[in-house]
Design a protein around this motif. Sequence first.
Motif, short mmCIF file in Angstrom:
data_model
loop_
_atom_site.label_atom_id
_atom_site.label_comp_id
_atom_site.label_asym_id
_atom_site.label_seq_id
_atom_site.Cartn_x
_atom_site.Cartn_y
_atom_site.Cartn_z
N LEU A 128 0.84 -1.19 0.00
CA LEU A 128 0.00 0.00 0.00
C LEU A 128 0.88 1.24 0.00
O LEU A 128 2.07 1.19 0.31
N ALA A 129 0.25 2.36 -0.34
CA ALA A 129 0.97 3.62 -0.23
C ALA A 129 1.32 3.90 1.22
O ALA A 129 0.66 3.41 2.14
N LEU A 130 2.36 4.70 1.44
CA LEU A 130 2.82 4.98 2.80
C LEU A 130 1.71 5.56 3.66
O LEU A 130 1.53 5.17 4.81
N GLU A 131 0.94 6.50 3.13
CA GLU A 131 -0.14 7.12 3.91
C GLU A 131 -1.19 6.09 4.29
O GLU A 131 -1.73 6.14 5.41
N ASP A 132 -1.47 5.14 3.39
CA ASP A 132 -2.45 4.10 3.70
C ASP A 132 -1.94 3.18 4.81
O ASP A 132 -2.71 2.75 5.69
N GLN A 133 -0.65 2.88 4.79
CA GLN A 133 -0.09 2.03 5.83
C GLN A 133 -0.13 2.73 7.19
O GLN A 133 -0.44 2.12 8.22
N LEU A 134 0.19 3.99 7.20
CA LEU A 134 0.15 4.75 8.45
C LEU A 134 -1.29 4.87 8.96
O LEU A 134 -1.53 4.81 10.18
N ASP A 135 -2.22 5.05 8.06
CA ASP A 135 -3.64 5.12 8.45
C ASP A 135 -4.08 3.80 9.08
O ASP A 135 -4.79 3.79 10.09
N GLU A 136 -3.64 2.68 8.51
CA GLU A 136 -4.00 1.37 9.06
C GLU A 136 -3.37 1.16 10.43
O GLU A 136 -3.99 0.61 11.35
N LEU A 137 -2.12 1.60 10.60
CA LEU A 137 -1.45 1.49 11.90
C LEU A 137 -2.21 2.29 12.96
O LEU A 137 -2.41 1.82 14.09
N ALA A 138 -2.64 3.50 12.62
CA ALA A 138 -3.38 4.33 13.57
C ALA A 138 -4.73 3.70 13.91
O ALA A 138 -5.18 3.71 15.06
N ARG A 139 -5.38 3.11 12.90
CA ARG A 139 -6.69 2.49 13.13
C ARG A 139 -6.58 1.26 14.01
O ARG A 139 -7.43 1.04 14.89
N LEU A 140 -5.55 0.45 13.81
CA LEU A 140 -5.40 -0.78 14.58
C LEU A 140 -5.15 -0.53 16.06
O LEU A 140 -5.38 -1.40 16.90
N SER A 141 -4.68 0.65 16.41
CA SER A 141 -4.39 0.96 17.82
C SER A 141 -5.66 1.11 18.65
O SER A 141 -5.61 1.12 19.88
N ILE A 142 -6.81 1.24 17.97
CA ILE A 142 -8.09 1.48 18.66
C ILE A 142 -8.94 0.21 18.61
O ILE A 142 -9.17 -0.34 17.53
N PRO A 143 -9.40 -0.30 19.75
CA PRO A 143 -9.18 0.23 21.11
C PRO A 143 -8.10 -0.53 21.87
O PRO A 143 -8.19 -0.66 23.08
N ARG A 144 -7.11 -1.14 21.16
CA ARG A 144 -6.12 -1.99 21.81
C ARG A 144 -5.46 -1.28 22.99
O ARG A 144 -5.37 -1.81 24.08
N PHE A 145 -4.91 -0.07 22.73
CA PHE A 145 -4.32 0.66 23.86
C PHE A 145 -4.61 2.15 23.78
O PHE A 145 -4.13 2.91 24.61
N ALA A 146 -5.38 2.60 22.80
CA ALA A 146 -5.72 4.02 22.67
C ALA A 146 -7.18 4.15 22.30
O ALA A 146 -7.81 3.23 21.79
N ASP A 147 -7.74 5.35 22.57
CA ASP A 147 -9.12 5.65 22.20
C ASP A 147 -9.20 6.50 20.94
O ASP A 147 -10.25 6.55 20.29
N GLY A 148 -8.12 7.21 20.63
CA GLY A 148 -8.09 8.04 19.44
C GLY A 148 -6.67 8.10 18.88
O GLY A 148 -5.69 7.92 19.62
N SER A 149 -6.54 8.32 17.56
CA SER A 149 -5.22 8.41 16.93
C SER A 149 -5.30 9.33 15.73
O SER A 149 -6.36 9.50 15.12
N ALA A 150 -4.16 9.93 15.42
CA ALA A 150 -4.09 10.84 14.27
C ALA A 150 -2.69 10.77 13.66
O ALA A 150 -1.71 10.52 14.37
N VAL A 151 -2.62 10.95 12.34
CA VAL A 151 -1.35 10.96 11.61
C VAL A 151 -1.19 12.33 10.96
O VAL A 151 -2.09 12.81 10.27
N HIS A 152 -0.05 12.99 11.22
CA HIS A 152 0.31 14.25 10.57
C HIS A 152 1.57 14.03 9.73
O HIS A 152 2.54 13.43 10.23
N LEU A 153 1.54 14.47 8.48
CA LEU A 153 2.70 14.39 7.60
C LEU A 153 3.05 15.78 7.11
O LEU A 153 2.17 16.63 6.93
N LEU A 154 4.33 16.03 6.92
CA LEU A 154 4.77 17.32 6.40
C LEU A 154 4.46 17.41 4.91
O LEU A 154 4.77 16.49 4.14
N ASP A 155 3.84 18.53 4.51
CA ASP A 155 3.54 18.72 3.09
C ASP A 155 4.76 19.30 2.37
O ASP A 155 5.86 19.39 2.95
#
Length: 737
Positions: free
Chosen positions: A182-209
Amino acid sequence: MNPEAPDSGHGVQAGDQGAGDTTAERLRLALLAGGLGVWEWDRRADTVEWDEALEEIFGLGPGEGPIDFDSYLALLHPDDVDSVRATIAEAVDTGTEFTVEHRVVCPGGDTKWVQGRGHPVVEDGEVVGLVGVTGDVTERHEAEAERARLLAEESAVRAEAEQERARLRFIVEAKAALSEHLALEDQLDELARLSIPRFADGSAVHLLDEAREPELAALHHRDPQQVEVIRQLFDQYPVRLDNSVGIGAAIREGRSGWLPEATEELLARAAESEHHLQLLRKLDLTAGLVVPLIGPDGTFGAITFITTGGRRLAESDLGLVEQLCSRVAVLVRNAQLLETQELERAAHRYQAALLQSMFEASVDGVLAVGTHGEVLAYNQRFLHLWDLDDDLVAQGDDALLAEAEQRVADREGFVASVKAAYEDRPDRMHDEVELANGRVLDRHGTCLTGPDGEYLGFLWSFRDVTLERAQAAAVAEAGKRSAMLARTLQQSLLPPRLPRIPGIDLAARYHPAFEGLDIGGDFYDVFTVGDDWILVIGDVCGKGAEAASLTALARYTIRATSSHDSNPASILTELNSVMLADADSTSGFPRFATVGCIRLRDDPSPDAEPGTILADVACGGHPPPLLVRHDRTIEAAGQPGTLLGVFPEVQVTAVTSTLHSGDALVCVTDGVLEARDAEGNQFEVDGMERVLAPLAGRGAGRMCAELESAALGVQDGVAHDDIAILVARVEPQTRLG
């Protein structure tokens, strides 16, 4: 039988004669066999006499026993003196028997638990002393303490194993997501999504434009409404690299930021305005974690994780996320390498490099073997798992196989499986390889084929699952130990066997919920009081050690109270008082129970027909038993009363029903009444009546078995709550006395 006759067992009249020396010697031998010592206290002279057995129990030598009441109290544990003194004072005041358990401090400093039973000596209506026996019950107290410790230990093991299993699942799924094409942004999005609710309630990804400004690339929260709150926060108060704390600071400095507790003071300091503070408060934020994303050319973004509603982030979570985010750097590096190779190399060189890159980035050890046994490719993880070096790999598959054979536990089986794979060329195979050093490798194999189906070789991948297998075994073993302990403790809270009541057909059934992994709160008991019989069925709140403690308190209180007052309503009223008093010394857990109490007695009427029994029924929050007449009519016996252990005053009434030959009383707990089928319909009293009506006049054992079978049947054979059933049927020509 006369239930109103005074109890003549309260006290011994001074001057009673023994049965002679022979009887006394037999009594002495019986006491020694039971590990009991005898004592006597002359209250008027304040003299105490002990036998040698009692001196030995207290750790004293012959003749070292106390001579008066105060010297006896001096042997007790300081914390138990007041309660023992109060118990003895009450026995003297009321002229009643008593039982007391307390600790004693032996001369060597050891502490023992003893149980004493005393009997008043009465002369001219005055208690002039006490006599009794005392036994050592230290082993029982130590066993109870050990059971409590084991329960706590098993609970901790289960919780720890479950937490570790959840972490492992998250690591496996997250690494799998990062390995997808997958594209890098898609992989990061999946990583953030998988963290809920394993050990977090919310997650966000910020990338430099392109302008090197943080831009929101992904946002997740388990509460969809909170997603809008967070998005509003980022829209109105964008992340900036000059922020002193938070996401901007983590990207600028390339360091993780961990907020273990989001206090009101910290939120106020981070807020840019009152409106900003109000938005932060709406998140109900309790902790936060920001991990920078660092590639070969520096930091290019950050992943943020937050918890809400009192949930915390452990320091170990920081290491876990940093480990996963470090893999992102590998992804970025591979992407940059791919871009360079696309410009400088031909397609076949590019694919070879990409394959090698994937090999090295893989969490598995990978080995590709050609059609003639030559090694086509491998990664360093493979060498590490098998403890091999590059020179050996260069010698080919035969040398590798010979060396690997020395490292496995089952040499013949390993060699046979490898040769079978090369001969049969399966599309996929999967098994495990146990090494001689105890480690376990998860092995996958697949046949390599070209676009036209040509066989090109075989691909092996290995992963070390030693820790996972050990943890799974530990969890399974903990479950077995917990179930065995729960079953043992549960049986100790029920009568080992029902007594034989003349003229009464008595039967009981107990079925624990699910697999009996914890101690339930259902119980029953049957015992005699004079010529009468007391039947008890109940359900205490909770599970485990707390339920076991409350069940024991209820049973022993009922038995103790019935020895001086066999009225079921009085028994339950006294139990309510004891539970309330005991709750003051507990750790704050709710303590309540529903109990049904029945006294069976002969009908004293001179014109009563043979086989007529009176049943006095009192219910403290428990469903009234059903009275199944021999002519198939069914009615409720007794009336509902107040739940026990909650209110200082309870409304409990004993209602008398007359039982004739063939009539039966059927008592159950809510595991029967509240049994539900797949549509949610409860069994209830109607279901009981459907089962019991055809069984009118049948044996108590048959009624118990059919009722248990029907309650389990509506639940597909799996009890979702403990089931207890107690049935008493009057046989023809019955008399209890």
